[in-house]
Design a protein around this motif. Structure first.
Motif, PDB file in Angstrom:
ATOM      1  N   ASN A 114       0.809  -1.209   0.000  1.00  0.00           N
ATOM      2  CA  ASN A 114       0.000   0.000   0.000  1.00  0.00           C
ATOM      3  C   ASN A 114       0.843   1.260   0.000  1.00  0.00           C
ATOM      4  OD1 ASN A 114      -3.066   0.030   0.558  1.00  0.00           O
ATOM      5  ND2 ASN A 114      -2.341  -1.792   1.609  1.00  0.00           N
ATOM      6  N   GLY A 115       1.673   1.397   1.035  1.00  0.00           N
ATOM      7  CA  GLY A 115       2.368   2.666   1.230  1.00  0.00           C
ATOM      8  C   GLY A 115       3.589   2.499   2.109  1.00  0.00           C
ATOM      9  N   GLY A 116       3.670   3.345   3.133  1.00  0.00           N
ATOM     10  CA  GLY A 116       4.888   3.469   3.931  1.00  0.00           C
ATOM     11  C   GLY A 116       5.390   2.171   4.549  1.00  0.00           C
ATOM     12  N   LEU A 117       4.466   1.385   5.106  1.00  0.00           N
ATOM     13  CA  LEU A 117       4.880   0.160   5.784  1.00  0.00           C
ATOM     14  C   LEU A 117       5.568  -0.808   4.821  1.00  0.00           C
ATOM     15  CD1 LEU A 117       2.968  -1.756   8.386  1.00  0.00           C
ATOM     16  CD2 LEU A 117       3.131  -2.877   6.191  1.00  0.00           C
ATOM     17  N   GLY A 118       4.995  -0.940   3.629  1.00  0.00           N
ATOM     18  CA  GLY A 118       5.564  -1.850   2.633  1.00  0.00           C
ATOM     19  C   GLY A 118       6.848  -1.303   2.037  1.00  0.00           C
ATOM     20  N   ASP A 262      -6.376  -1.062   2.410  1.00  0.00           N
ATOM     21  CA  ASP A 262      -6.513  -0.131   3.524  1.00  0.00           C
ATOM     22  C   ASP A 262      -5.168   0.192   4.110  1.00  0.00           C
ATOM     23  OD1 ASP A 262      -9.495   0.021   3.920  1.00  0.00           O
ATOM     24  OD2 ASP A 262      -9.066  -2.111   3.719  1.00  0.00           O
ATOM     25  N   ASP A 263      -4.904   1.453   4.210  1.00  0.00           N
ATOM     26  CA  ASP A 263      -3.653   1.906   4.752  1.00  0.00           C
ATOM     27  C   ASP A 263      -3.994   2.637   6.030  1.00  0.00           C
ATOM     28  OD1 ASP A 263      -1.452   4.383   4.510  1.00  0.00           O
ATOM     29  OD2 ASP A 263      -0.749   2.379   4.036  1.00  0.00           O
ATOM     30  N   SER A 264      -3.462   2.159   7.119  1.00  0.00           N
ATOM     31  CA  SER A 264      -3.726   2.786   8.419  1.00  0.00           C
ATOM     32  C   SER A 264      -5.201   2.798   8.821  1.00  0.00           C
ATOM     33  CB  SER A 264      -3.172   4.213   8.467  1.00  0.00           C
ATOM     34  OG  SER A 264      -1.812   4.199   8.177  1.00  0.00           O
ATOM     35  N   ASN A 310       6.320  -7.151  11.179  1.00  0.00           N
ATOM     36  CA  ASN A 310       6.138  -5.799  10.669  1.00  0.00           C
ATOM     37  C   ASN A 310       4.677  -5.410  10.887  1.00  0.00           C
ATOM     38  OD1 ASN A 310       7.135  -3.456   9.531  1.00  0.00           O
ATOM     39  ND2 ASN A 310       6.544  -4.043   7.457  1.00  0.00           N
ATOM     40  N   ASP A 311       4.428  -4.752  11.978  1.00  0.00           N
ATOM     41  CA  ASP A 311       3.086  -4.459  12.467  1.00  0.00           C
ATOM     42  C   ASP A 311       2.417  -5.744  12.952  1.00  0.00           C
ATOM     43  OD1 ASP A 311       1.702  -1.487  11.902  1.00  0.00           O
ATOM     44  OD2 ASP A 311       0.430  -3.006  12.789  1.00  0.00           O
ATOM     45  N   THR A 312       1.152  -5.666  13.320  1.00  0.00           N
ATOM     46  CA  THR A 312       0.520  -6.854  13.921  1.00  0.00           C
ATOM     47  C   THR A 312       0.030  -7.857  12.883  1.00  0.00           C
ATOM     48  OG1 THR A 312      -1.599  -5.704  14.003  1.00  0.00           O
ATOM     49  CG2 THR A 312      -0.258  -5.666  16.005  1.00  0.00           C
ATOM     50  N   HIS A 349       3.564   0.418  13.939  1.00  0.00           N
ATOM     51  CA  HIS A 349       3.648   1.483  12.928  1.00  0.00           C
ATOM     52  C   HIS A 349       2.540   2.513  13.042  1.00  0.00           C
ATOM     53  CE1 HIS A 349       6.778  -0.302  10.312  1.00  0.00           C
ATOM     54  NE2 HIS A 349       6.323  -1.442  10.805  1.00  0.00           N
ATOM     55  N   THR A 350       1.699   2.389  14.040  1.00  0.00           N
ATOM     56  CA  THR A 350       0.611   3.367  14.119  1.00  0.00           C
ATOM     57  C   THR A 350       0.002   3.412  15.510  1.00  0.00           C
ATOM     58  OG1 THR A 350      -1.521   4.026  13.192  1.00  0.00           O
ATOM     59  CG2 THR A 350      -1.110   1.682  13.300  1.00  0.00           C
ATOM     60  N   VAL A 351      -0.461   4.591  15.884  1.00  0.00           N
ATOM     61  CA  VAL A 351      -1.196   4.708  17.152  1.00  0.00           C
ATOM     62  C   VAL A 351      -2.673   4.991  16.890  1.00  0.00           C
ATOM     63  CG1 VAL A 351       0.807   5.476  18.466  1.00  0.00           C
ATOM     64  CG2 VAL A 351      -0.647   7.183  17.360  1.00  0.00           C
ATOM     65  N   ALA A 541      -7.344  11.401   6.138  1.00  0.00           N
ATOM     66  CA  ALA A 541      -7.744  12.644   6.807  1.00  0.00           C
ATOM     67  C   ALA A 541      -6.629  13.173   7.710  1.00  0.00           C
ATOM     68  CB  ALA A 541      -9.022  12.411   7.607  1.00  0.00           C
ATOM     69  N   TYR A 542      -5.913  12.258   8.411  1.00  0.00           N
ATOM     70  CA  TYR A 542      -4.910  12.753   9.362  1.00  0.00           C
ATOM     71  C   TYR A 542      -3.690  13.355   8.669  1.00  0.00           C
ATOM     72  CZ  TYR A 542      -1.527   8.873   8.999  1.00  0.00           C
ATOM     73  OH  TYR A 542      -0.570   7.999   8.551  1.00  0.00           O
ATOM     74  N   LYS A 543      -3.474  12.994   7.406  1.00  0.00           N
ATOM     75  CA  LYS A 543      -2.329  13.554   6.676  1.00  0.00           C
ATOM     76  C   LYS A 543      -2.643  14.960   6.155  1.00  0.00           C
ATOM     77  CE  LYS A 543      -0.776   8.929   5.259  1.00  0.00           C
ATOM     78  NZ  LYS A 543       0.591   8.681   5.732  1.00  0.00           N
ATOM     79  N   GLU A 641       1.067  10.780  12.624  1.00  0.00           N
ATOM     80  CA  GLU A 641       1.928  10.077  11.654  1.00  0.00           C
ATOM     81  C   GLU A 641       3.054   9.419  12.436  1.00  0.00           C
ATOM     82  OE1 GLU A 641       2.112   8.545   8.704  1.00  0.00           O
ATOM     83  OE2 GLU A 641       1.877  10.407   7.588  1.00  0.00           O
ATOM     84  N   ALA A 642       3.097   8.084  12.410  1.00  0.00           N
ATOM     85  CA  ALA A 642       4.097   7.414  13.240  1.00  0.00           C
ATOM     86  C   ALA A 642       5.496   7.926  12.901  1.00  0.00           C
ATOM     87  CB  ALA A 642       4.005   5.910  13.040  1.00  0.00           C
ATOM     88  N   SER A 643       5.833   7.913  11.639  1.00  0.00           N
ATOM     89  CA  SER A 643       7.158   8.410  11.252  1.00  0.00           C
ATOM     90  C   SER A 643       7.068   9.206   9.956  1.00  0.00           C
ATOM     91  CB  SER A 643       8.126   7.230  11.062  1.00  0.00           C
ATOM     92  OG  SER A 643       9.257   7.622  10.324  1.00  0.00           O
ATOM     93  N   GLY A 644       6.585   8.539   8.901  1.00  0.00           N
ATOM     94  CA  GLY A 644       6.724   9.091   7.562  1.00  0.00           C
ATOM     95  C   GLY A 644       8.096   8.689   7.059  1.00  0.00           C
ATOM     96  N   THR A 645       8.180   8.384   5.788  1.00  0.00           N
ATOM     97  CA  THR A 645       9.493   8.115   5.182  1.00  0.00           C
ATOM     98  C   THR A 645       9.656   8.946   3.912  1.00  0.00           C
ATOM     99  OG1 THR A 645       8.461   6.164   4.213  1.00  0.00           O
ATOM    100  CG2 THR A 645       9.917   5.793   6.089  1.00  0.00           C
TER     101      THR A 645
END
Ligand code: CJB
Length: 800
Positions: A114-118, A262-264, A310-312, A349-351, A541-543, A641-645
Motif C-alpha cells: 500500500n504505502g509506507g509500511l511496505g 486499507d492503509d492505516s 512488521n506491524d501486527t 507502525h501506528t497509534v 484525513a490525518y495527513k 503520523e508514526a514516522s513518515g518516510t
C-alpha cells in the motif's frame, strides 16, 4: 555468465532467440525485458547460493522479516547497479541498437503493498543485503496489487485492477519442493497418551498448498543476496471435505488475489485473517525446516533465528510457532514459550485506534481452531502472571490482556509474545510508552525501544537522482555512497557559492525532468522555474491534504479579490491514492481536481498558481517526483503520523520540509534546525489540551479566510453542485474537525508565506537544501538496519 560487454551481447542475443524462436529484432520490448531480467537474476544466482551456503557454514543467525507488504518498486535498474553491471548492460544494449530505457519501462512496480509500511520493508531488504546481514522477507504473492488509479472527467478516482505480473515476473523462482500444507477450519480432536500427555489432531480441515516463489534481494557491491519468499495459494492434493468443490477452488484462489487496500485503517474482514495465517503458517514451517537442516533440534531456534513482525498483521506467528513446537516437536508449554519470546520481536507502525487490529475470537475459533486454543491459553497464563505483578491495579490485567469481550487485540498479543517492541520514530515511541502501551511499560519496563525509520540512499538518491549523486561525488568524493556518516562531509561546503550554484543547477535539471513527466502523464504544463511544492502520500484525513488545498483556495480567493496581491510562481503537486471504501478521502481527491481545473484555467492567476493532481502514485513516480520538488509537505496532525518516510526521501534530495512536529519531522527539525525547515502548527501537548475545548465552528466564525474557503464547499463554486463537498464541510464543522485542520490553518498560511520568502533568496535557499542533504545520512536505512541488528536481533554480518 557474462564477464564483459562482448559476452553480454552474445548471451543476450542467444537467450532471446532461444526463448522466443525468432530474430532478436522481432522480439517485443516486454520479451527483451523478461530476458534481461532473467539474465540478471541468473547472474546473481551464484552469489545467492554462496549466501545460503556461507550462512549455514558460518552457522550465522538469520532474520525473517514477516510483512504483509513489500513495496519494492522496479527491480531492473536497482539490481544492475547493485551488481555493478549497469554500464556493461546499458552500453551493450546500445551497441545492439536497443534502448535500455524502453526495456526498463516494461517493468511494472510489483504490486505488493500500500504505502509506507511496505516501502519500509523494501528499503530494509536493500540495506540488509548491502550491509551483509542475512535478512529474508516473508510475504504473499498477490496476483493483483493495490489498484491502478485513474482520474475521470469529474475529477474522481477510478480504480482499475493492477495485474502487475501479466507480462511475467523474471525475478521469481517457483520452489515447489518447499511447498507447505496449510490447514483451515475443521475440529481439534484431543487425546491422552499413557503418560497423560495431551495430543491434538486437526480433523476435517480444509487444506491449502502454499507454494513459495523466491526473489533475490541483491546487495550493493557485495556478494550478499538474500531471499524474499512470496507464498502463493494453490489447491491441495487432498479432497476437500464436506464442501462444494468449485467453492473450494475459488476460496483458495481468493487468498492471494489482491492486496488489502486499507492503509492505516483496519477492516477486520475474514479473508484478511486467512491471508495472515496463510503466510504466517507457511513462513514458520519453512523456518523450522531450514533450521533443522543444520541443527539437531529447535532448542536453539532463538539463538539462530530472529523473526520480526512488521506491524501486527503477522502476529499469529506467536501462536503458530507455539503450535509447531508443542504439537509437532513435543515441547512443553514453558520451554516453547521461552523459544517463541527469544525469537520474536514486533514493530508498531501506528497509534491510530482504527488501525489497531482486532479480531472477533469467533472468527479465529472457526478458521483456526487449534490457534484459538493456544491464544486462550496465552491469555489465561498472562492474566495469572500480570495479576501477581500489579496487585495494586486490578484493572491493569483487563486493560492489557489479549482477549477482551470476545475480541483478540493483536497488539496486546504481540507485546506479550515478543522480547522487543519498537516504534518507528522518537516521538512515536514516546507516545507508545506514555500512552498506548503505558500499562505494559509497568509490566515490562525495558520492552519498548525506538528505531527511527530510514530509506535506502541507493534507490532514493544515487539511482533516482544521478545528477545530485555526481555533484556530491565531485564535492566530497564517494565515501558517502558506502557509509552514510560521510553525508556530513558536505557540511564543509554549504557556504561555498559555487556548490550552491551547482546545486541549483542540478535542481533545475530535475525540475525540468519532472515538468516533462507531468506533461506526459496529465497534459498539464508546469513552470520548472516556479516553486514546486509537493504532497505525495496516501490520502488520509490525518495527513491533511485538505489543509494544503484549503490554503491554495485561500491564495486564489485573495488574488481574485485583490489584483495588487500576487504570489511568486507556485506549483502545488498532489499525488495520493484513497482506499476504495474511504469516501471522505475520495471526496478530497475530487476537491483537489476541481480546484485544479478552475484555477489552472483562470487567466488571472494561472501564471503564478498551478495545481496538479498526479494519478496513480507509486514508487516509480516518486523516483521522478522527489528529486524535482523544492518543498516537502509533511503536515499531518501532530501525534498521528508514526514516522513518515517520504519526508526523508525529499530531504535527501534537497527539498525543504514544510511540516508539523510529527513523526520523523521532529528528528529532521532537530538535525537541520529552524533555519533549514519550516515548522508550524499545534504540538502533541497543545492538542492534548485543546481537544477538551476545541470548537471548530469558532474558527469558521472568527477567521474570514476560513469562512470564505469553507463556503466554496457548499455553494457549488467548484463544480456547480452545492452538495458535492458537503461531507468535507460537515467533517470540519458538524463533526468538529477531528484532525484540527482549522486550528492549524493560520499557522499554515504563515508557514507558506515564510517558505516563499526563503525561496526568493536563491543562495540561502540552496544552502538550506545542502544542509538538509548533509544531515540526511541519519535517515539512511543502513543506519536503521544496523540498529535493529545490534539492539534487537543480535545479528552478525556475513563474512565472505
Ligand atoms: N503505516 O503504511 C502504513 N500502514 C499501516 O497500516 C500503518 C502504518 C505507515 O508506516 C510507515 C513505516 O513505518 C510510517 O512511516 C508511517 O508513518 C505509517 O503511517
Amino acid at each position: 555468465m557474462f564477464r564483459n560487454k562482448r559476452e553480454f551481447k552474445a548471451e543476450f542475443h542467444r537467450r532471446l532467440v532461444e526463448a522466443y524462436g525468432c530474430e532478436m529484432e522481432q522480439t517485443s520490448p516486454a520479451e527483451k525485458y523478461l530476458t534481461l531480467g532473467t539474465m540478471v537474476r541468473d547472474y546473481a544466482s551464484n552469489y545467492w547460493k554462496d549466501t545460503k551456503n556461507e550462512t549455514a557454514s558460518q552457522d550465522l543467525k538469520q532474520v525473517y522479516y514477516f510483512s504483509m507488504e513489500f513495496l519494492l518498486g522496479r527491480m531492473l535498474t536497482s539490481n544492475l547497479k547493485n551488481l555493478g553491471i549497469y554500464d556493461i548492460v546499458t552500453e551493450g544494449l546500445q551497441e545492439l541498437g536497443i534502448s535500455y530505457q524502453e526495456i526498463a519501462d516494461q517493468e511494472n512496480d510489483p504490486g505488493l503493498g500500500n504505502g509506507g509500511l511496505g516501502r519500509l520493508a523494501a528499503c530494509f531488504m536493500d540495506s540488509a543485503a548491502s550491509e551483509n546481514y542475512v535478512v529474508n522477507g516473508n510475504c504473499i504473492r498477490y496476483r493483483a496489487g493495490l489498484f491502478r488509479q485513474f482520474i475521470n472527467k469529474y475529477g474522481e478516482q477510478v480504480e482499475m485492477p493492477d495485474m502487475w505480473m501479466r507480462i511475467g515476473n523474471p525475478w521469481e523462482i517457483r520452489k515447489l519442493k518447499h511447498a507447505v500444507d496449510v490447514k483451515f477450519y475443521g475440529q481439534i480432536e484431543v487425546s491422552y497418551d499413557e503418560n497423560g500427555d495431551m495430543h491434538f489432531r486437526h480433523r476435517h480441515a480444509s487444506h491449502v498448498l502454499a507454494v513459495p516463489y523466491d526473489m533475490p534481494m541483491i546487495g550493493a557491491h557485495t556478494k550478499t543476496v538474500n531471499t524474499l519468499r512470496l507464498w502463493s495459494a494453490e489447491p491441495a492434493d487432498v479432497a476437500p471435505r464436506d464442501r462444494d468443490y468449485r467453492q473450494y477452488l475459488s476460496d483458495v484462489e481468493a487468498i492471494c488475489l489482491n492486496v488489502y487496500p486499507d492503509d492505516s485503517t483496519e477492516e477486520g474482514k475474514y479473508l484478511r485473517l486467512k491471508q495472515e495465517y496463510f503466510f504466517v503458517c507457511a513462513g514458520v514451517h519453512s523456518i523450522v525446516e531450514t533450521h533443522l537442516k543444520n541443527h539437531p533440534s529447535l532448542d536453539n531456534l532463538g539463538e539462530k533465528v530472529a523473526i520480526q513482525l512488521n506491524d501486527t498483521h503477522p502476529v499469529l506467528v506467536i501462536p503458530e510457532l507455539m503450535r509447531v513446537l508443542m504439537d509437532e516437536y513435543g515441547y512443553a508449554w514453558d520451554k516453547a514459550w521461552q523459544i517463541v519470546k527469544e525469537t520474536v520481536s514486533y514493530t508498531n507502525h501506528t497509534v491510530m485506534a482504527e488501525a489497531l487490529e482486532k479480531w472477533p475470537m469467533q472468527y479465529i475459533e472457526n478458521l483456526l481452531p487449534r490457534i484459538a486454543m493456544i491464544i486462550s491459553e496465552i491469555d489465561r497464563r498472562y492474566c495469572a502472571w500480570a495479576w501477581q505483578q500489579c496487585p495494586d491495579d486490578p484493572d491493569l490485567v483487563s486493560r492489557t490482556r489479549p482477549l477482551r469481550d470476545g475480541t483478540l487485540h493483536m497488539a496486546a498479543l504481540a507485546l506479550i509474545g515478543s522480547h522487543a517492541v519498537n516504534g518507528v520514530a522518537g516521538i512515536h515511541t514516546e507516545i507508545l510508552k506514555n500512552d498506548l502501551f503505558r500499562d505494559q511499560v509497568r509490566l515490562y519496563p525495558h520492552l519498548i525501544q525506538n528505531k527511527t525509520n530510514g530509506v535506502t540512499p541507493r534507490r532514493w538518491l544515487m539511482y533516482c537522482n544521478p545528477e545530485l549523486r555526481k555533484l556530491l561525488d565531485d564535492t566530497i568524493g564517494t565515501a558517502w555512497e558506502k557509509d552514510y556518516h560521510h553525508f556530513e562531509d558536505l557540511l564543509k561546503h554549504v557556504d561555498d557559492p559555487s556548490v550552491q550554484e551547482a546545486f541549483l543547477d542540478v535542481k533545475q535539471v530535475r525540475k525540468e525532468k519532472l515538468a516533462a513527466y507531468v506533461r506526459d502523464l496529465t497534459g498539464e504544463i508546469i513552470d520548472p522555474s516556479s516553486m514546486i511544492d509537493t504532497q505525495a502520500k496516501r490520502l488520509h484525513a490525518y495527513k491533511r491534504q485538505l489543509l494544503n488545498i484549503m490554503q491554495v483556495i485561500y491564495l486564489y480567493q485573495r488574488m481574485k479579490r485583490d489584483p495588487s496581491f500576487r504570489i511568486a510562481p507556485h506549483t502545488y503537486l498532489f499525488a495520493a491514492k484513497a482506499a476504495s471504501s474511504y469516501t471522505f478521502a475520495k471526496s478530497v481527491i475530487k476537491l483537489i481536481n476541481c480546484v485544479a481545473a478552475k484555477i489552472n484555467n483562470d487567466p488571472d492567476t494561472r501564471d503564478v498558481l498551478k495545481v496538479v493532481f498526479l494519478p496513480n502514485y507509486c514508487v516509480t513516480m516518486a523516483e521522478t517526483l522527489v528529486p524535482g520538488s523544492d518543498v516537502s509537505e509533511q503536515i499531518s496532525t501532530a501525534g498521528k503520523e508514526a514516522s513518515g518516510t517520504g519526508n526523508m526521501k525529499f530531504m535527501m534530495n534537497g527539498a525543504i520540509t514544510l511540516g508539523t512536529l510529527d513523526g520523523a519531522n521532529v528528528e529532521i527539525d532537530s538535525l537541520v534546525g529552524r533555519d533549514n525547515d519550516v515548522i508550524f502548527g499545534h504540538t502533541v501537548e497543545e492538542l492534548n489540551t485543546l481537544q477538551y475545548h476545541y470548537n471548530a465552528y469558532d474558527y469558521y466564525q472568527q477567521d474570514g479566510r476560513i469562512h470564505d474557503v469553507l463556503d466554496t464547499l457548499i455553494n457549488g463554486f467548484w463544480n456547480g453542485s452545492a452538495d458535492e463537498f458537503r461531507m468535507i464541510y460537515d467533517e470540519l464543522i458538524t463533526r468538529n474537525d477531528t484532525y484540527f485542520v482549522l486550528a492549524d490553518f493560520d499557522a499554515y498560511v504563515k508557514a507558506q508565506e515564510e517558505i516563499a520568502r526563503r525561496y526568493a533568496s536563491r543562495n540561502t535557499w540552496a544552502r538550506s537544501c545542502l544542509v538538509n542533504i548533509a544531515r540526511s545520512g541519519y535517515f539512511s536505512s543502513d543506519r536503521t538496519i544496523e540498529e535493529y541488528a545490534h539492539d534487537i536481533w543480535d545479528l552478525q554480518k556475513l563474512h565472505f
